[in-house]
Motif scaffolding. Structure first.
Motif, PDB file in Angstrom:
ATOM      1  N   ASP A  40      -2.076   1.790  -3.211  1.00 20.59           N
ATOM      2  CA  ASP A  40      -2.821   2.380  -4.320  1.00 20.59           C
ATOM      3  C   ASP A  40      -4.276   1.918  -4.331  1.00 20.59           C
ATOM      4  N   ARG A  41      -4.547   0.752  -3.749  1.00 20.21           N
ATOM      5  CA  ARG A  41      -5.900   0.195  -3.707  1.00 20.21           C
ATOM      6  C   ARG A  41      -6.610   0.497  -2.385  1.00 20.21           C
ATOM      7  N   GLY A  42      -5.928   1.207  -1.484  1.00 21.31           N
ATOM      8  CA  GLY A  42      -6.549   1.596  -0.227  1.00 21.31           C
ATOM      9  C   GLY A  42      -6.219   0.711   0.958  1.00 21.31           C
ATOM     10  N   LEU A  43      -5.246  -0.178   0.813  1.00 24.36           N
ATOM     11  CA  LEU A  43      -4.842  -1.068   1.898  1.00 24.36           C
ATOM     12  C   LEU A  43      -3.431  -0.705   2.343  1.00 24.36           C
ATOM     13  N   ILE A  44      -3.286  -0.344   3.603  1.00 23.70           N
ATOM     14  CA  ILE A  44      -1.981   0.038   4.126  1.00 23.70           C
ATOM     15  C   ILE A  44      -1.408  -1.121   4.933  1.00 23.70           C
ATOM     16  N   LEU A  45      -0.220  -1.567   4.528  1.00 30.94           N
ATOM     17  CA  LEU A  45       0.490  -2.643   5.201  1.00 30.94           C
ATOM     18  C   LEU A  45       1.820  -2.115   5.702  1.00 30.94           C
ATOM     19  N   GLY A  46       2.391  -2.798   6.681  1.00 32.25           N
ATOM     20  CA  GLY A  46       3.725  -2.476   7.145  1.00 32.25           C
ATOM     21  C   GLY A  46       4.721  -3.459   6.553  1.00 32.25           C
TER      22      GLY A  46
END
Length: 82
Positions: A40-46
């Motif tokens: 939601d804040r623009g950080l994509i994690l796996g």
């Protein structure tokens, strides 16, 4: 309180989330929530690991200091809310 272990090599990092550092009980649901709030804040994690409670951080080689600061600040903010 959720971080049980951090491991990695180079830019690839795994942040294992646990409900209790003593028992190392996996925090599977919390890991999913962290991923959702980061996205939601623009950080994509796996996410991975045997119990699905390890955040996978794999930034590109073109990572800048500003990018790293954003990642750290975002994770800090999200982990504070959970």
């Amino acid at each position: 309180h959720l971080i049980g272990d951090v491991r990695g090599l180079g830019l690839m990092l795994g942040v294992e989330l646990v409900r209790d550092r003593g028992s190392k009980e996996p925090a599977r649901e919390e890991a999913g929530r962290v991923m959702e709030l980061c996205r939601d804040r623009g950080l994509i994690l796996g996410k991975g690991g045997l119990f699905g409670n390890t955040l996978r951080i794999k930034p590109p080689m073109c990572l800048t200091k500003a990018d790293a600061d954003f990642l750290a600040d975002c994770l800090d903010e999200v982990l504070e809310t959970i």
